[in-house]
Design an enzyme around this catalytic site. Sequence first.
Site, PDB file in Angstrom:
ATOM      1  N   LYS A 149      63.392  12.020  97.107  1.00 33.14           N
ATOM      2  CA  LYS A 149      64.562  11.112  97.084  1.00 33.14           C
ATOM      3  C   LYS A 149      65.407  11.356  95.846  1.00 33.14           C
ATOM      4  O   LYS A 149      66.611  11.570  95.937  1.00 33.14           O
ATOM      5  CB  LYS A 149      64.049   9.667  97.096  1.00 33.14           C
ATOM      6  CG  LYS A 149      65.014   8.603  96.596  1.00 33.14           C
ATOM      7  CD  LYS A 149      64.339   7.251  96.678  1.00 33.14           C
ATOM      8  CE  LYS A 149      64.971   6.146  95.882  1.00 33.14           C
ATOM      9  NZ  LYS A 149      65.008   6.336  94.430  1.00 33.14           N
ATOM     10  N   ASN A 150      64.776  11.350  94.683  1.00 36.05           N
ATOM     11  CA  ASN A 150      65.548  11.425  93.436  1.00 36.05           C
ATOM     12  C   ASN A 150      66.160  12.804  93.189  1.00 36.05           C
ATOM     13  O   ASN A 150      67.026  12.950  92.326  1.00 36.05           O
ATOM     14  CB  ASN A 150      64.673  11.011  92.243  1.00 36.05           C
ATOM     15  CG  ASN A 150      64.373   9.519  92.261  1.00 36.05           C
ATOM     16  OD1 ASN A 150      64.898   8.789  93.089  1.00 36.05           O
ATOM     17  ND2 ASN A 150      63.528   9.080  91.350  1.00 36.05           N
ATOM     18  N   ARG A 177      63.392   2.174 101.427  1.00 39.26           N
ATOM     19  CA  ARG A 177      64.423   2.854 100.635  1.00 39.26           C
ATOM     20  C   ARG A 177      63.898   4.159 100.062  1.00 39.26           C
ATOM     21  O   ARG A 177      64.666   5.050  99.725  1.00 39.26           O
ATOM     22  CB  ARG A 177      64.854   1.967  99.473  1.00 39.26           C
ATOM     23  CG  ARG A 177      65.629   0.765  99.918  1.00 39.26           C
ATOM     24  CD  ARG A 177      65.874  -0.123  98.765  1.00 39.26           C
ATOM     25  NE  ARG A 177      66.885   0.473  97.929  1.00 39.26           N
ATOM     26  CZ  ARG A 177      67.725  -0.235  97.189  1.00 39.26           C
ATOM     27  NH1 ARG A 177      67.634  -1.544  97.179  1.00 39.26           N
ATOM     28  NH2 ARG A 177      68.614   0.353  96.465  1.00 39.26           N
ATOM     29  N   ASP A 228      57.735   5.049  87.852  1.00 39.14           N
ATOM     30  CA  ASP A 228      57.738   4.804  89.288  1.00 39.14           C
ATOM     31  C   ASP A 228      56.332   4.746  89.890  1.00 39.14           C
ATOM     32  O   ASP A 228      56.173   4.357  91.049  1.00 39.14           O
ATOM     33  CB  ASP A 228      58.550   5.897  90.013  1.00 39.14           C
ATOM     34  CG  ASP A 228      60.047   5.694  89.842  1.00 39.14           C
ATOM     35  OD1 ASP A 228      60.449   4.646  89.316  1.00 39.14           O
ATOM     36  OD2 ASP A 228      60.817   6.591  90.233  1.00 39.14           O
ATOM     37  N   CYS A 259      67.246  -1.127  92.687  1.00 37.27           N
ATOM     38  CA  CYS A 259      66.085  -2.006  92.736  1.00 37.27           C
ATOM     39  C   CYS A 259      66.230  -3.127  91.712  1.00 37.27           C
ATOM     40  O   CYS A 259      66.951  -2.999  90.738  1.00 37.27           O
ATOM     41  CB  CYS A 259      64.835  -1.190  92.450  1.00 37.27           C
ATOM     42  SG  CYS A 259      64.007  -0.680  93.929  1.00 37.27           S
ATOM     43  N   ARG A 268      69.304  -2.679  83.972  1.00 36.50           N
ATOM     44  CA  ARG A 268      69.840  -1.367  84.327  1.00 36.50           C
ATOM     45  C   ARG A 268      71.310  -1.198  83.910  1.00 36.50           C
ATOM     46  O   ARG A 268      72.200  -1.050  84.753  1.00 36.50           O
ATOM     47  CB  ARG A 268      69.644  -1.077  85.819  1.00 36.50           C
ATOM     48  CG  ARG A 268      68.202  -1.229  86.231  1.00 36.50           C
ATOM     49  CD  ARG A 268      67.902  -0.627  87.568  1.00 36.50           C
ATOM     50  NE  ARG A 268      67.517   0.774  87.451  1.00 36.50           N
ATOM     51  CZ  ARG A 268      66.909   1.445  88.415  1.00 36.50           C
ATOM     52  NH1 ARG A 268      66.653   0.890  89.555  1.00 36.50           N
ATOM     53  NH2 ARG A 268      66.577   2.703  88.232  1.00 36.50           N
TER      54      ARG A 268
HETATM   55  C1  UD1 Z   1      65.943   7.333  87.650  1.00 36.58           C
HETATM   56  C2  UD1 Z   1      65.203   7.310  88.955  1.00 36.58           C
HETATM   57  C3  UD1 Z   1      64.183   6.178  88.986  1.00 36.58           C
HETATM   58  C4  UD1 Z   1      63.277   6.268  87.763  1.00 36.58           C
HETATM   59  C5  UD1 Z   1      64.099   6.370  86.479  1.00 36.58           C
HETATM   60  C6  UD1 Z   1      63.226   6.608  85.258  1.00 36.58           C
HETATM   61  C7  UD1 Z   1      66.821   8.181  90.525  1.00 36.58           C
HETATM   62  C8  UD1 Z   1      67.704   7.936  91.705  1.00 36.58           C
HETATM   63  N1  UD1 Z   1      66.157   7.147  90.042  1.00 36.58           N
HETATM   64  O1  UD1 Z   1      66.673   6.107  87.565  1.00 36.58           O
HETATM   65  O2  UD1 Z   1      63.412   6.297  90.170  1.00 36.58           O
HETATM   66  O3  UD1 Z   1      62.476   5.119  87.718  1.00 36.58           O
HETATM   67  O4  UD1 Z   1      65.020   7.460  86.565  1.00 36.58           O
HETATM   68  O5  UD1 Z   1      62.459   7.744  85.411  1.00 36.58           O
HETATM   69  O6  UD1 Z   1      66.685   9.310  90.083  1.00 36.58           O
HETATM   70  N2  UD1 Z   1      69.535   2.848  80.513  1.00 36.58           N
HETATM   71  C9  UD1 Z   1      70.413   2.261  79.648  1.00 36.58           C
HETATM   72  N3  UD1 Z   1      71.738   2.596  79.737  1.00 36.58           N
HETATM   73  C10 UD1 Z   1      72.197   3.509  80.645  1.00 36.58           C
HETATM   74  C11 UD1 Z   1      71.286   4.123  81.515  1.00 36.58           C
HETATM   75  C12 UD1 Z   1      69.945   3.766  81.437  1.00 36.58           C
HETATM   76  O7  UD1 Z   1      70.041   1.435  78.824  1.00 36.58           O
HETATM   77  O8  UD1 Z   1      73.399   3.781  80.667  1.00 36.58           O
HETATM   78  C13 UD1 Z   1      68.107   2.471  80.456  1.00 36.58           C
HETATM   79  C14 UD1 Z   1      67.667   1.778  81.746  1.00 36.58           C
HETATM   80  O9  UD1 Z   1      67.975   0.405  81.726  1.00 36.58           O
HETATM   81  C15 UD1 Z   1      66.187   2.028  81.736  1.00 36.58           C
HETATM   82  C16 UD1 Z   1      66.076   3.420  81.112  1.00 36.58           C
HETATM   83  O10 UD1 Z   1      67.297   3.628  80.410  1.00 36.58           O
HETATM   84  O11 UD1 Z   1      65.540   1.108  80.913  1.00 36.58           O
HETATM   85  C17 UD1 Z   1      65.857   4.530  82.122  1.00 36.58           C
HETATM   86  O12 UD1 Z   1      66.958   4.618  82.982  1.00 36.58           O
HETATM   87  P1  UD1 Z   1      67.403   5.986  83.672  1.00 36.58           P
HETATM   88  O13 UD1 Z   1      66.582   7.105  83.165  1.00 36.58           O
HETATM   89  O14 UD1 Z   1      68.872   6.084  83.577  1.00 36.58           O
HETATM   90  O15 UD1 Z   1      66.983   5.704  85.178  1.00 36.58           O
HETATM   91  P2  UD1 Z   1      67.827   5.942  86.487  1.00 36.58           P
HETATM   92  O16 UD1 Z   1      68.598   7.199  86.387  1.00 36.58           O
HETATM   93  O17 UD1 Z   1      68.548   4.691  86.846  1.00 36.58           O
END
Ligand code: UD1
Length: 425
Positions: A31-32, A406, A313, A125, A130
């Site tokens: 998925k990711n 999902r 995850d 989710c 986030r």
């Molecule tokens: C992706 C994955 C998700 C996985 C996560 C961490 C996809 C579609 N989803 O989510 O399954 O759990 O990586 O491995 O690939 N953060 C901030 N500011 C930002 C962006 C992120 O503070 O602008 C924080 C988030 O709140 C969280 C952490 O960084 O605490 C990790 O987020 P991130 O690595 O961005 O996860 P996703 O890309 O949303």
Amino acid sequence: MKRKPDDAFMDSIRIQGGIALQGKVRIQGSKNASLPVLAATLLTGEGSFIRNCPRIADVHSMVSLLKSLGCIVYWQERGIFVDSSNVRKGVMPREAVTGMRSSLCLLGALLGRCGEVNMEHPGGCVIGERPIDLHLSALKQMGVAFSEEKGQLKAVAERLHGAYIVLPFPSVGATENIILAGVAAEGETILEGAAREPEVLTLCRYLNCCGACIEGAGSSKIVIRGGRRLCGTEFRVQADRIVAGTYLLGCIGAGGSVFLEQAPAEEMEAVLLAAEEMGGRVCISREGIYVQAPERPLPVKLVTSPYPGFPTDLQSMALAVETKGSGCTSIEETIFENRFRILGDLKKMGAHIEQTDCGRVTVQGVEALHGTKVEAGELRGGAALVIAGLMAEEETLVGGCSYIYRGYENICRDFRELGARVTSV
Ligand code: UD1
């Protein structure tokens, strides 16, 4: 003949627990990895065929989003064909964006393609705040101006240009957005502190196949030489390491031995290590991963961290497994704050868990879990409740399963292939 409804359209899963798993299951596509690659097809303005995409709700949402942007998109067997030649405007419909956080990676792709994007704040989710500050500040450095109008985020790039960007945290989504914008930008983008997740590497491999020039993917420093003309291509995404890890942990918890066909062992080092620490026997072959469960899971100390650490995850699944462990396990969650939402339901099933602070729990393994009615509140937590159901005595009913679909094509079918008594109701 009356047609049996498809598992994936039912909202609850009924599990008759206490049966050890046995057999083999094929692991679906990632998925990711699929989602950012599908977003990246926008940058080519040509046709691409992406093989091995999973048929899950988030991918269906991405397909709808691409169609609403003007792409011709259709499924062919296990792949998706996307022709993005007709995309003109970066306007994303509200319903699609609020339901799926990965719609956020369309931001970088659309800025690269159209230079302008209008979108709602993306959903996903229910696992914490986030925020998207890292995405926004990186894109600003590349020449993007953001404004908000009536709750809509408007992004405009008069001239997208390369930049030297340092991410204070290796956000997967922000890394992907920077790469997507970077390949379309004029000049060179140097990204330090990049996420090293295998899905980032997959995105870069796809873009390089299309003619981009990205170096360093998989390390924390990525260099993108932007502005090259991209063309469409055929590409295959790898099997889903999180789905493979779910079934592997399901086996450690429920007992038995299973073969996970096509599981990407090279991306699962931390998970395989944890499985061995839990007492599992793991054998890797070119075809997949074989795992044999211990008599009872041994206690472990787990800390989630960005790749190559133990993935957030799979934290809920490890927690579910250790509810029947032979000792005291400690689990620390360092990525998302709301990943312990299943504690209440696991306790209802008889688990002894204490939350010592918002990011840490200790689990004292018990002899038995008892089936009851529980509710999935998010994707991975929901899958963990299914695992708890497999481990429990009597019957468990997991509600709210639309969350699970999902990310899992058909978790019921997959566990049934492994001999479990699981039905959707
Ligand atoms: C992706 C994955 C998700 C996985 C996560 C961490 C996809 C579609 N989803 O989510 O399954 O759990 O990586 O491995 O690939 N953060 C901030 N500011 C930002 C962006 C992120 O503070 O602008 C924080 C988030 O709140 C969280 C952490 O960084 O605490 C990790 O987020 P991130 O690595 O961005 O996860 P996703 O890309 O949303």
